[in-house]
Design an enzyme around this catalytic site. Structure first.
Site, PDB file in Angstrom:
ATOM      1  N   ASP A   1       1.475  -0.992   0.229  1.00 21.75           N
ATOM      2  CA  ASP A   1       0.372  -0.164   0.029  1.00 21.75           C
ATOM      3  C   ASP A   1       1.042   0.937   0.242  1.00 21.75           C
ATOM      4  OD1 ASP A   1      -3.218  -0.066   1.107  1.00 21.75           O
ATOM      5  OD2 ASP A   1      -2.945   1.718   0.260  1.00 21.75           O
TER       6      ASP A   1
ATOM      7  N   GLU B   1      -5.858   4.115  -5.982  1.00 18.67           N
ATOM      8  CA  GLU B   1      -7.416   4.659  -5.560  1.00 18.67           C
ATOM      9  C   GLU B   1      -7.449   5.949  -5.820  1.00 18.67           C
ATOM     10  OE1 GLU B   1      -7.770   5.401  -1.869  1.00 18.67           O
ATOM     11  OE2 GLU B   1      -9.487   4.319  -1.128  1.00 18.67           O
TER      12      GLU B   1
ATOM     13  N   HIS C   1     -11.427  -2.260   2.834  1.00 15.47           N
ATOM     14  CA  HIS C   1     -10.921  -1.405   4.802  1.00 15.47           C
ATOM     15  C   HIS C   1     -12.034  -0.758   4.716  1.00 15.47           C
ATOM     16  CE1 HIS C   1      -8.315  -0.087   2.593  1.00 15.47           C
ATOM     17  NE2 HIS C   1      -7.861   1.049   3.617  1.00 15.47           N
TER      18      HIS C   1
HETATM   19  O1  TEU Z   1      -9.269   5.960   1.026  1.00 16.30           O
HETATM   20  C1  TEU Z   1      -9.199   7.212   0.842  1.00 16.30           C
HETATM   21  C2  TEU Z   1     -10.554   7.897   0.757  1.00 16.30           C
HETATM   22  O2  TEU Z   1     -11.437   8.208  -0.120  1.00 16.30           O
HETATM   23  C3  TEU Z   1     -11.860   6.897   1.593  1.00 16.30           C
HETATM   24  O3  TEU Z   1     -11.382   7.649   3.318  1.00 16.30           O
HETATM   25  C4  TEU Z   1     -13.477   6.803   1.966  1.00 16.30           C
HETATM   26  O4  TEU Z   1     -13.141   8.304   1.495  1.00 16.30           O
HETATM   27  C5  TEU Z   1     -13.819   7.118   3.026  1.00 16.30           C
HETATM   28  O5  TEU Z   1     -13.371   5.529   3.271  1.00 16.30           O
HETATM   29  C6  TEU Z   1     -15.507   6.614   2.900  1.00 16.30           C
HETATM   30  O6  TEU Z   1     -15.657   5.383   1.578  1.00 16.30           O
HETATM   31  C7  TEU Z   1      -8.037   6.038   1.469  1.00 16.30           C
HETATM   32  C8  TEU Z   1      -7.679   4.828   2.019  1.00 16.30           C
HETATM   33  O7  TEU Z   1      -8.638   4.074   2.017  1.00 16.30           O
HETATM   34  C9  TEU Z   1      -8.543   5.247   3.673  1.00 16.30           C
HETATM   35  O8  TEU Z   1      -8.515   3.531   4.535  1.00 16.30           O
HETATM   36  C10 TEU Z   1      -7.618   5.889   4.640  1.00 16.30           C
HETATM   37  O9  TEU Z   1      -8.228   6.515   5.702  1.00 16.30           O
HETATM   38  C11 TEU Z   1      -7.652   7.548   3.249  1.00 16.30           C
HETATM   39  O10 TEU Z   1      -7.524   7.005   2.483  1.00 16.30           O
HETATM   40  C12 TEU Z   1      -6.775   8.349   4.004  1.00 16.30           C
HETATM   41  O11 TEU Z   1      -5.564   7.673   3.330  1.00 16.30           O
END
Ligand code: TEU
Length: 565
Positions: A99, A265, A337
């Site tokens: 990641d 992502e 997650h």
């Molecule tokens: O997630 C990005 C993100 O946009 C998510 O936080 C989403 O907005 C929210 O969960 C609603 O679905 C990534 C990671 O996957 C997340 O775990 C982190 O909290 C976030 O970035 C910051 O690194």
């Protein structure tokens, strides 16, 4: 693997290490726990493991706030453990996807500690520092440089009293955004990525990677509710995003002795943008995670719940299939997650839990693209029965609850949203067996194990040929062995049907027909199936059903895959 396109038939399994398997009884999953569970992944047949962050972190955002990119947090183990994991996966013919969280670091990362130390520190410009808004004093309400709202509620700017300047954090105040306009930042990230590739890792999942290019004029956003504005149009898919990803590809990914698998992502990415990001000629990323299909059951924010609408889901997924049919590539996921458990969200986690979990697997894995299986999805794990706010641990949920209730929302409504969509639903420990804490730990789990682990667990599923687990194993095997599954052309059928999800896949003289009944009532697909009466039933989630699935009659939550040549 030397075949350049091996990955087009691959399936990726996401491990959220904190909740996967605990080897030392401290209640937190770790690398040695994962190493001890590789047989489970091999049974499933997956090709690549995406490992959520295991780096040193204050754990403000469960590891997505990194304070050292080139080490392992002692809670998860050591670099030696990680090297052992890489070797163990390679020995089993699997790869490891790390990641990559480089839109921001932890505020405890040495880079930020230096940057914050003084106005003229060489690393000051590695982050986004700005003075108070013109004509206002540091700390005044509204003095923040923009009116943007953080993904984790509150302003995206934090005042640093020592310097009187604010720093930008799209997420928590302990996750300051790196300034990608600065070539020194980009070089440091590329050097770190090369270091991991030299260590033998096989790919990167790139956290919110489309946020790294921002509108440097930092304009205010539209205020939809409350006093803070929507900054996302000014930080998503910014003006230099393709330039940065192409540079990253040139500097890190190209010229390696083997394929490096990448998935970006990208909150807010459109299929038109995804075409540019994933066109192989442009050499940026192999695929992206879109959020569009994750938005069909909520309004402006994820907490504004809407009822599930199959037509809306099919419209989005069908558009992404069409958009990337000839050039580019899709990722395929229901879970990760950050998302609630799909069987609770899109299926039926009561009487039809197993069957609807298998249906969701069939529908997703028979699309064109790379499927991602999130830990526990293959068991049909469900949302957790959370009680009050004290049961929740995720910063996104806790901050939303505090802000919403503070602004006068009904606490019961807010809790209902957290129970349905909160990220803690995905983070309850993996359910290995019916023993206390589901076999996840011998200690006290950091987050409660779902009480239904007594019947929903890997041990029971492994010995039950009809389990969700063996259904997922069959889906993975289909992708490996039947080319039309990975490569066939996709055609959506019955686009306006509110209960039946139907589509075909075609490659050379082979054609598949997928029929899925998203509901608890028997139904007949409104299709002329005369040409399918002699078809082979390749997969069916109902053993010994009363009807011949080639008639189009479907039992509750039945999903079938027919094949004809
Ligand atoms: O997630 C990005 C993100 O946009 C998510 O936080 C989403 O907005 C929210 O969960 C609603 O679905 C990534 C990671 O996957 C997340 O775990 C982190 O909290 C976030 O970035 C910051 O690194």
């Amino acid at each position: 693997r030397t075949d350049e396109d091996w990955w087009r038939t691959a399936v990726v399994y996401q491990v959220y290490p904190r909740s996967f398997a605990d080897s030392d009884g401290d209640g937190i999953g770790d690398l040695r726990g994962l190493i001890g569970r590789l047989d489970h992944l091999e049974l499933l047949g997956v090709d690549v493991v995406w490992l959520s962050p295991i780096y040193p972190s204050p754990q403000d955002d469960a590891g997505y706030d990194i304070s050292d990119y080139q080490d392992v947090d002692p809670a998860f183990g050591t670099l030696d453990d990680l090297d052992e994991l890489v070797a163990a996966l390679h020995e089993r013919g699997m790869g490891l996807m790390m990641d990559l969280v480089v839109n921001h670091t932890s505020d405890e990362h040495p880079w930020f500690v230096a940057s914050r130390s003084s106005l003229d520190d060489p690393k000051r410009d590695w982050y986004w520092w700005r003075p108070p808004r013109a004509g206002m004093a540091a700390g005044d309400p509204g003095a923040e440089p923009t009116n943007w709202e953080s993904f984790f509620s509150g302003s995206t700017w934090e005042l640093d009293a020592a310097s009187g300047e604010y720093y930008l954090h799209l997420f928590s105040r302990k996750q300051p955004d790196l300034n990608w306009e600065n070539p020194e930042v980009r070089e440091a990230v590329y050097a770190m990525m090369r270091w991991w590739l030299d260590r033998g890792v096989d790919g990167f999942r790139m956290d919110v990677i489309n946020l790294i290019s921002k509108d440097t004029s930092l304009p205010d956003g539209i205020v939809h509710a409350g006093v803070l504005g929507d900054g996302t149009p000014h930080v998503m898919n910014g003006p230099r995003i393709h330039e940065f990803l192409a540079e990253m590809h040139r500097e890190v990914l190209a010229g390696r002795d083997r394929k490096v698998l990448t998935v970006g992502e990208m909150p807010g990415v459109t299929v038109e943008e995804a075409l540019l990001f994933t066109d192989p000629i442009r050499a940026e990323v192999d695929m992206v995670f879109t959020f569009e299909h994750m938005g069909v059951d909520h309004a402006r924010t994820k907490w504004d719940l809407l009822p599930f609408d199959l037509v809306a889901l099919k419209t989005v997924l069908g558009r992404w299939q069409t958009g990337l049919a000839d050039v580019g590539w899709n990722s395929l996921y229901w879970n990760n997650h950050d998302q609630p458990r799909a069987v609770s969200r899109f299926g039926d986690d009561g009487q039809w839990r197993e069957r609807s979990a298998k249906l969701l697997g069939t529908v997703l894995h028979l699309h064109r693209g790379t499927p991602y299986v999130y830990q526990g999805e293959e068991l049909g794990m469900t949302n957790h029965p959370f009680g009050g706010i004290e049961d929740f641990q995720d910063i996104e949920s806790l901050n939303h609850h505090e802000q919403a209730v503070g602004l006068g929302a009904d606490p019961d409504d807010v809790l209902a949203s957290l129970r349905s969509r909160g990220r803690d639903n995905a983070r309850t420990p993996m359910q290995w067996d019916a023993s206390p804490h589901g076999g996840f730990t011998t200690g006290r789990p950091w987050l409660a194990v779902n009480p239904n682990h007594v019947e929903v667990n890997a041990e029971a599923a492994t010995t039950d040929e009809d389990s969700v687990l063996h259904h997922y194993r069959r889906l993975v095997r289909l992708r490996h062995e039947v080319p039309v599954v990975a490569l066939g052309d996709f055609t959506m059928l019955l686009p306006q049907d509110e209960r039946v999800y139907a589509f075909t896949r075609a490659l050379d003289d082979e054609e598949l027909l997928v029929l899925a009944n998203f509901g608890a009532d028997p139904i007949r697909a409104d299709l002329d199936l005369t040409g399918w009466s002699e078809a082979e039933v390749l997969l069916d989630n109902v053993r010994g059903g009363s009807d011949d699935p080639r008639t189009g009659r479907l039992e509750p939550w039945q999903a079938v895959v027919l094949r004809r040549t």
